[in-house]
Design a protein around this motif. Structure first.
Motif, PDB file in Angstrom:
ATOM      1  N   VAL A  34       0.830  -1.212   0.000  1.00  0.00           N
ATOM      2  CA  VAL A  34       0.000   0.000   0.000  1.00  0.00           C
ATOM      3  C   VAL A  34       0.862   1.258   0.000  1.00  0.00           C
ATOM      4  N   SER A  35       1.965   1.259   0.757  1.00  0.00           N
ATOM      5  CA  SER A  35       2.849   2.441   0.720  1.00  0.00           C
ATOM      6  C   SER A  35       3.388   2.653  -0.687  1.00  0.00           C
ATOM      7  N   ARG A  36       3.713   1.568  -1.365  1.00  0.00           N
ATOM      8  CA  ARG A  36       4.191   1.658  -2.755  1.00  0.00           C
ATOM      9  C   ARG A  36       3.109   2.248  -3.648  1.00  0.00           C
ATOM     10  N   ILE A  37       1.861   1.823  -3.451  1.00  0.00           N
ATOM     11  CA  ILE A  37       0.748   2.365  -4.233  1.00  0.00           C
ATOM     12  C   ILE A  37       0.570   3.849  -3.943  1.00  0.00           C
ATOM     13  N   PHE A  38       0.624   4.218  -2.657  1.00  0.00           N
ATOM     14  CA  PHE A  38       0.485   5.630  -2.291  1.00  0.00           C
ATOM     15  C   PHE A  38       1.565   6.481  -2.966  1.00  0.00           C
ATOM     16  N   GLN A  39       2.828   6.033  -2.883  1.00  0.00           N
ATOM     17  CA  GLN A  39       3.914   6.812  -3.481  1.00  0.00           C
ATOM     18  C   GLN A  39       3.777   6.888  -4.998  1.00  0.00           C
ATOM     19  N   THR A  40       3.353   5.795  -5.617  1.00  0.00           N
ATOM     20  CA  THR A  40       3.165   5.790  -7.067  1.00  0.00           C
ATOM     21  C   THR A  40       2.107   6.808  -7.487  1.00  0.00           C
ATOM     22  N   LEU A  41       1.086   6.974  -6.631  1.00  0.00           N
ATOM     23  CA  LEU A  41      -0.007   7.895  -6.946  1.00  0.00           C
ATOM     24  C   LEU A  41       0.261   9.319  -6.463  1.00  0.00           C
ATOM     25  N   GLY A  42       1.507   9.565  -5.975  1.00  0.00           N
ATOM     26  CA  GLY A  42       1.897  10.944  -5.699  1.00  0.00           C
ATOM     27  C   GLY A  42       2.061  11.328  -4.249  1.00  0.00           C
ATOM     28  N   ALA A  43       1.971  10.382  -3.310  1.00  0.00           N
ATOM     29  CA  ALA A  43       2.120  10.735  -1.903  1.00  0.00           C
ATOM     30  C   ALA A  43       3.584  11.027  -1.581  1.00  0.00           C
TER      31      ALA A  43
END
Length: 494
Positions: A34-43
């Motif tokens: 989930v952290s990887r998904i968040f960072q990929t989406l701009g977090a």
């Protein structure tokens, strides 16, 4: 008269716990990606802890509610199994949707939904072991759950790597898009989850409320099940609200770390909850679920209060390890805090191996724990395993060669398997059977509270007392494991 629940066979216990394999697939995919998904989406990296607060807060809210409802449910699927079934369906849908989130805030919202769905499925599994097994088999039942947790964590954590290296699925994607290796891992995990949980739903029998009522164990413990709290809720509400406001004022006035807002918010929220309970009590409106759950918090059996300290110190250690092992190993053992350097990334990759290792060791430990319990009893067995975990964590500051860090993971694995099983076995003998679900949910508070506290104060402690060296977070975790071991020896069991 002795407890007359029938002894179940190995395969009956296996079937009853098999659904936990699927649940762990969901949790491991969430925790690992989930952290990887968040960072990929701009977090931004600094925003990720705040986005992650959704997970523990969801469990804090959902688990006691689901426990309360499941205690009062009985239909054609049974008492706990309806929640397994519908929670598994919702979780499966969430696992398909999460890696396809088009924006950061949709992904953040999906984390709430996915974690709530997993909790709907997971919480009654703990109570089912107590419902179906006699006291002498409960340690075995919870250890079986630990076994499936360990196996599920190892496999699910490695899924993205497996998708890339075994099936040649791309682990990269254009900016702002989730790699296919992550998407297919979530799809595969969703299928495993629903199959595993439905296996338990359709292969496991539940006792009816009438059958449970007939067991001597319930008669023995029901005396305390309907106690109405004489606690002055309004007084408690004032104390916690004022304390929270004071913390809020200090944090704001001195411009302290923003993580401390979590601590202030938690104190104020607990104060408000007590005000509401006090108002309901004043109106004699005490039959609703909200009041009953709050009342049960304040009328916990003594053994449960003692176990709460065991859980608090145990999970504080675990969160210190989960949060800081990567930064500790990369800086202390690999000599780099530069996230773009080869040394840092080699260290981070090795931490992934270490985490997979302790979950693998936990699966093995789960098979050993029932034997240890038979030899020395529940309390001593858990204390021994917690000390093994402490020795594992403190070894990180002693061992200089990172390749040797695999060995301390044996101790961590034993502690992890024990934390997931033996406190629940002890709890199940100490609380009323007809409120097993809600008390299992309340027990989750003492997992979430140390997580929120760790998120609030660990960074502050490291910065001000340990020159911001993350390796000392693992030392603090070792100390906390020892405190948990001491606390468990003080637990009074029936």
């Amino acid at each position: 008269m002795n407890n007359n629940k029938p002894t179940l066979s190995f395969w009956q216990i296996w079937n009853m716990c098999f659904g936990f394999l699927g649940i762990q697939f969901g949790f491991a995919l969430q925790n690992g990606n989930v952290s990887r998904i968040f960072q990929t989406l701009g977090a931004n990296v600094d925003d990720i802890p705040i986005l992650w607060v959704a997970a523990p807060l969801t469990g804090l809210i959902v688990q006691p509610i689901i426990g309360y409802w499941s205690d009062k449910t009985w239909n054609k699927l049974g008492r706990r199994r309806p929640f397994f079934f519908y929670g598994a369906i919702l979780t499966t849908l969430s696992l398909f949707i999460m890696p396809n989130s088009p924006s950061l805030w949709i992904a953040a919202g999906m984390l709430w939904i996915m974690d709530a769905s997993i909790n709907v499925t997971m919480e009654p599994f703990r109570a089912l072991v107590s419902d179906n097994l006699p006291k002498k088999q409960r340690a075995t039942g919870y250890a079986m759950q630990s076994f499936f947790i360990g196996v599920g964590a190892v496999v699910a954590s490695a899924l993205p790597w497996m998708m890339t290296n075994w099936f040649d699925i791309a682990n990269t994607a254009p900016a702002g898009q989730i790699p296919d290796s992550v998407k297919f891992s979530f799809y595969f995990g969703a299928v495993v989850l629903v199959i595993a949980v439905l296996w338990t739903v359709f292969t496991t029998k539940e006792y009816s409320p009438e059958e449970l009522e007939s067991f001597h164990e319930q008669e023995q413990s029901d005396d305390a099940s309907d106690i109405q709290s004489d606690v002055n809720f309004n007084k408690g509400g004032v104390i916690f609200t004022v304390l929270g406001l004071v913390v809020l004022g200090i944090v704001t006035g001195l411009s302290l770390e923003k993580e401390l807002y979590l601590l202030a918010g938690g104190l104020i929220s607990f104060g408000v909850i007590q005000f509401i309970a006090g108002a309901l009590k004043a109106k004699n409106a005490t039959n609703g679920g909200f009041y009953q759950v709050v009342n049960d918090v304040f009328t916990m059996p003594e053994a449960m209060k003692q176990l709460a300290w065991v859980q608090f110190f145990s999970w504080f250690s675990l969160f210190a390890m989960w949060i800081y092992t990567t930064s500790a190993v990369t800086s202390f053992h690999y000599g780099s805090s530069d996230t773009s350097s080869l040394a840092y990334n080699n260290g981070a990759d090795w931490v992934g191996v270490l985490f997979a290792a302790y979950n693998g060791f936990a699966a093995i430990a789960a098979m050993c724990i029932p034997v240890i319990v038979k030899k020395v009893g529940l309390k001593m067995a858990h204390a021994i395993n917690l000390v093994l975990g402490a020795l594992g964590l403190v070894s990180f500051i002693i061992i200089k060669d990172p390749s040797l860090l695999i060995w301390p993971m044996i101790g961590v694995g034993f502690a992890w398997a024990s934390i997931l099983s033996l406190p629940y076995a002890m709890l199940s003998t100490s609380v009323p059977s007809k409120k097993m679900g809600v008390y299992m949910g309340i027990f989750n508070f003492f997992i979430v509270i140390p997580q929120l506290l760790a998120a609030s104060v660990l960074g502050l402690i490291l910065r001000h007392f340990f020159d911001n060296q993350p390796i000392y977070a693992l030392v603090l975790g070792a100390v906390s494991f020892v405190l948990a071991a001491v606390a468990v020896l003080r637990v009074k069991q029936q």
